[in-house]
Motif scaffolding. Structure first.
Motif, PDB file in Angstrom:
ATOM      1  N   ASP A  14       4.686 -14.229  -7.577  1.00 56.52           N
ATOM      2  CA  ASP A  14       3.260 -14.098  -7.945  1.00 56.52           C
ATOM      3  C   ASP A  14       2.359 -14.196  -6.713  1.00 56.52           C
ATOM      4  O   ASP A  14       1.313 -14.851  -6.740  1.00 56.52           O
ATOM      5  CB  ASP A  14       2.853 -15.156  -8.977  1.00 56.52           C
ATOM      6  N   PHE A  15       2.764 -13.533  -5.652  1.00 53.93           N
ATOM      7  CA  PHE A  15       1.977 -13.536  -4.424  1.00 53.93           C
ATOM      8  C   PHE A  15       0.720 -12.693  -4.639  1.00 53.93           C
ATOM      9  O   PHE A  15       0.795 -11.580  -5.153  1.00 53.93           O
ATOM     10  CB  PHE A  15       2.800 -12.965  -3.267  1.00 53.93           C
ATOM     11  N   PRO A  16      -0.438 -13.220  -4.263  1.00 58.48           N
ATOM     12  CA  PRO A  16      -1.702 -12.504  -4.500  1.00 58.48           C
ATOM     13  C   PRO A  16      -1.718 -11.095  -3.897  1.00 58.48           C
ATOM     14  O   PRO A  16      -1.361 -10.904  -2.736  1.00 58.48           O
ATOM     15  CB  PRO A  16      -2.759 -13.392  -3.833  1.00 58.48           C
ATOM     16  N   GLU A  17      -2.093 -10.112  -4.719  1.00 53.04           N
ATOM     17  CA  GLU A  17      -2.298  -8.715  -4.310  1.00 53.04           C
ATOM     18  C   GLU A  17      -1.023  -8.008  -3.846  1.00 53.04           C
ATOM     19  O   GLU A  17      -1.097  -6.929  -3.251  1.00 53.04           O
ATOM     20  CB  GLU A  17      -3.374  -8.636  -3.202  1.00 53.04           C
ATOM     21  N   TYR A  18       0.141  -8.583  -4.122  1.00 51.96           N
ATOM     22  CA  TYR A  18       1.383  -7.940  -3.704  1.00 51.96           C
ATOM     23  C   TYR A  18       1.624  -6.625  -4.448  1.00 51.96           C
ATOM     24  O   TYR A  18       2.021  -5.628  -3.851  1.00 51.96           O
ATOM     25  CB  TYR A  18       2.560  -8.897  -3.916  1.00 51.96           C
ATOM     26  N   GLU A  19       1.344  -6.621  -5.761  1.00 46.56           N
ATOM     27  CA  GLU A  19       1.521  -5.380  -6.535  1.00 46.56           C
ATOM     28  C   GLU A  19       0.649  -4.251  -5.985  1.00 46.56           C
ATOM     29  O   GLU A  19       1.086  -3.099  -5.886  1.00 46.56           O
ATOM     30  CB  GLU A  19       1.189  -5.591  -8.016  1.00 46.56           C
ATOM     31  N   GLU A  20      -0.574  -4.601  -5.599  1.00 47.68           N
ATOM     32  CA  GLU A  20      -1.486  -3.588  -5.055  1.00 47.68           C
ATOM     33  C   GLU A  20      -0.954  -3.019  -3.743  1.00 47.68           C
ATOM     34  O   GLU A  20      -1.033  -1.806  -3.497  1.00 47.68           O
ATOM     35  CB  GLU A  20      -2.881  -4.191  -4.836  1.00 47.68           C
ATOM     36  N   LYS A  21      -0.391  -3.892  -2.913  1.00 51.68           N
ATOM     37  CA  LYS A  21       0.176  -3.430  -1.644  1.00 51.68           C
ATOM     38  C   LYS A  21       1.366  -2.507  -1.881  1.00 51.68           C
ATOM     39  O   LYS A  21       1.516  -1.474  -1.225  1.00 51.68           O
ATOM     40  CB  LYS A  21       0.607  -4.630  -0.794  1.00 51.68           C
ATOM     41  N   LEU A  22       2.218  -2.876  -2.830  1.00 57.18           N
ATOM     42  CA  LEU A  22       3.374  -2.042  -3.132  1.00 57.18           C
ATOM     43  C   LEU A  22       2.937  -0.652  -3.602  1.00 57.18           C
ATOM     44  O   LEU A  22       3.485   0.368  -3.175  1.00 57.18           O
ATOM     45  CB  LEU A  22       4.247  -2.708  -4.201  1.00 57.18           C
ATOM     46  N   SER A  23       1.942  -0.635  -4.466  1.00 52.94           N
ATOM     47  CA  SER A  23       1.431   0.647  -4.982  1.00 52.94           C
ATOM     48  C   SER A  23       0.808   1.474  -3.871  1.00 52.94           C
ATOM     49  O   SER A  23       1.009   2.693  -3.781  1.00 52.94           O
ATOM     50  CB  SER A  23       0.400   0.398  -6.083  1.00 52.94           C
ATOM     51  N   LYS A  24       0.050   0.804  -3.015  1.00 48.15           N
ATOM     52  CA  LYS A  24      -0.625   1.493  -1.909  1.00 48.15           C
ATOM     53  C   LYS A  24       0.386   2.146  -0.966  1.00 48.15           C
ATOM     54  O   LYS A  24       0.265   3.328  -0.618  1.00 48.15           O
ATOM     55  CB  LYS A  24      -1.489   0.485  -1.150  1.00 48.15           C
ATOM     56  N   TYR A  25       1.401   1.390  -0.558  1.00 48.99           N
ATOM     57  CA  TYR A  25       2.366   1.923   0.397  1.00 48.99           C
ATOM     58  C   TYR A  25       3.304   2.939  -0.238  1.00 48.99           C
ATOM     59  O   TYR A  25       3.781   3.852   0.424  1.00 48.99           O
ATOM     60  CB  TYR A  25       3.150   0.789   1.051  1.00 48.99           C
ATOM     61  N   SER A  26       3.557   2.787  -1.525  1.00 49.91           N
ATOM     62  CA  SER A  26       4.373   3.763  -2.233  1.00 49.91           C
ATOM     63  C   SER A  26       3.663   5.117  -2.279  1.00 49.91           C
ATOM     64  O   SER A  26       4.271   6.166  -2.042  1.00 49.91           O
ATOM     65  CB  SER A  26       4.678   3.273  -3.649  1.00 49.91           C
ATOM     66  N   ALA A  27       2.359   5.072  -2.554  1.00 50.22           N
ATOM     67  CA  ALA A  27       1.574   6.305  -2.598  1.00 50.22           C
ATOM     68  C   ALA A  27       1.451   6.926  -1.209  1.00 50.22           C
ATOM     69  O   ALA A  27       1.543   8.151  -1.044  1.00 50.22           O
ATOM     70  CB  ALA A  27       0.187   6.011  -3.162  1.00 50.22           C
ATOM     71  N   LYS A  28       1.280   6.078  -0.205  1.00 50.50           N
ATOM     72  CA  LYS A  28       1.092   6.565   1.160  1.00 50.50           C
ATOM     73  C   LYS A  28       2.374   7.175   1.733  1.00 50.50           C
ATOM     74  O   LYS A  28       2.346   8.233   2.353  1.00 50.50           O
ATOM     75  CB  LYS A  28       0.629   5.402   2.054  1.00 50.50           C
ATOM     76  N   SER A  29       3.503   6.522   1.499  1.00 52.41           N
ATOM     77  CA  SER A  29       4.768   6.966   2.091  1.00 52.41           C
ATOM     78  C   SER A  29       5.560   7.900   1.183  1.00 52.41           C
ATOM     79  O   SER A  29       6.517   8.525   1.615  1.00 52.41           O
ATOM     80  CB  SER A  29       5.644   5.754   2.427  1.00 52.41           C
ATOM     81  N   LYS A  30       5.132   7.943  -0.110  1.00 51.12           N
ATOM     82  CA  LYS A  30       5.864   8.729  -1.117  1.00 51.12           C
ATOM     83  C   LYS A  30       7.302   8.242  -1.272  1.00 51.12           C
ATOM     84  O   LYS A  30       8.222   9.012  -1.588  1.00 51.12           O
ATOM     85  CB  LYS A  30       5.832  10.222  -0.775  1.00 51.12           C
ATOM     86  N   GLU A  31       7.506   6.948  -1.033  1.00 48.32           N
ATOM     87  CA  GLU A  31       8.807   6.307  -1.219  1.00 48.32           C
ATOM     88  C   GLU A  31       8.635   5.065  -2.095  1.00 48.32           C
ATOM     89  O   GLU A  31       7.547   4.499  -2.165  1.00 48.32           O
ATOM     90  CB  GLU A  31       9.422   5.892   0.125  1.00 48.32           C
TER      91      GLU A  31
END
Length: 283
Positions: free
Chosen positions: A91-108
């Motif tokens: 439950d690390f703060p904003e971790y889900e948002e980071k995962l989504s952001k980098y997934s969209a950016k890298s397409k991985e």
């Protein structure tokens, strides 16, 4: 007198236009500035040169998919565990948002691609870390995918190649990310017990918990030129040991001179070099 003034005005205008064009073009999508030699180069020229500066041989980051295409024979790569994705275990703060952001950016979906394919018809297992996904940081899923890649190599009696590019353990997963160091190392011990070769390729950067685990456990450790390789940063080390550090002590050339790296290979030559090594070892 008027003619001289007009000529000076033209020269000033020409200098201003060239200066403005240059400044504008550096920031333009068509140009890139080499962080090593400072040259301004057409992006297309760099991309066509495998993301290597044509003037000083500086190796820029290479996206993981492009790395796979560079090393593996066309049409032979089969990805495994592609659907494994991280969750916010702590439950690390904003971790889900980071995962989504980098997934969209890298397409991985994660910071490593694993699978198997052929290098000039020699079948290998391959793991390629992705610096565009959270700096290639190692969390539970990265450790799991690499471990499963090693296990696949053992089950199918294949050599394995792991291309490292990482900022280290993923802070959002705390102790769980650190546990991946032991897990991947244990899997490599089983690989060794089965007399299967492991080639580790270090690229810029390879740092932190990745360096302290599977990156430096290769039977053969290869690096790209001038790659940053280390555990802690220079400032932390200097503060700890209270000594001045040698210049470039965390670069691949220094590590080669001091026995931590076996070979430095240009990106353009990497596939052929791997093929020759695998052939020598009877793969």
């Amino acid at each position: 007198m008027i003619k001289k003034l007009l000529n000076k005005e033209k020269e000033y205008a020409k200098v201003s236009v060239n200066k403005n064009f240059k400044n504008k073009s550096v920031d333009d999508k068509f140009w890139i500035k080499c962080t090593s030699c400072g040259s301004n180069i057409f992006k297309k020229e760099v991309e066509e040169n495998l993301n290597i500066c044509p003037k000083c041989n500086y190796h820029f980051k290479l996206p993981a998919r492009e790395r796979v295409n560079l090393l593996i024979d066309e049409g032979t790569f089969v990805e495994i565990d592609a659907d494994l994705t991280s969750i916010n275990i702590l439950d690390f703060p904003e971790y889900e948002e980071k995962l989504s952001k980098y997934s969209a950016k890298s397409k991985e979906k994660e910071a490593v691609i694993t699978g198997y394919g052929k290098i000039n018809d020699i079948e290998v297992a391959l793991c390629v870390m992705n610096p565009d996904f959270m700096m290639g940081s190692m969390g539970f899923i990265v450790g799991e995918k690499i471990t499963k890649g090693i296990e696949y190599a053992i089950e199918n009696k294949l050599p394995i190649i792991i291309v490292c590019a990482s900022g280290g353990a993923r802070m959002q997963e705390g102790i769980i990310s650190l546990m991946q160091m032991a897990k991947t190392s244990q899997a490599l011990k089983k690989l060794s017990e089965n007399n299967l070769p492991y080639i580790s390729i270090l690229t810029d950067p390879t740092t932190g918990g990745v360096t302290a685990s599977f990156a430096m456990l290769g039977d053969l450790i290869i690096s790209e030129p001038n790659a940053l390789i280390g555990f802690a940063g220079p400032r932390v080390i200097k503060q700890t040991i209270k000594q001045d550090l040698p210049e470039g002590f965390q670069r691949s050339e220094f590590l080669l001179d001091h026995g931590f790296v076996d070979l430095i290979v240009n990106r353009k030559d990497m596939k052929n070099k791997l093929y020759k090594i695998l052939k020598i070892h009877g793969c």
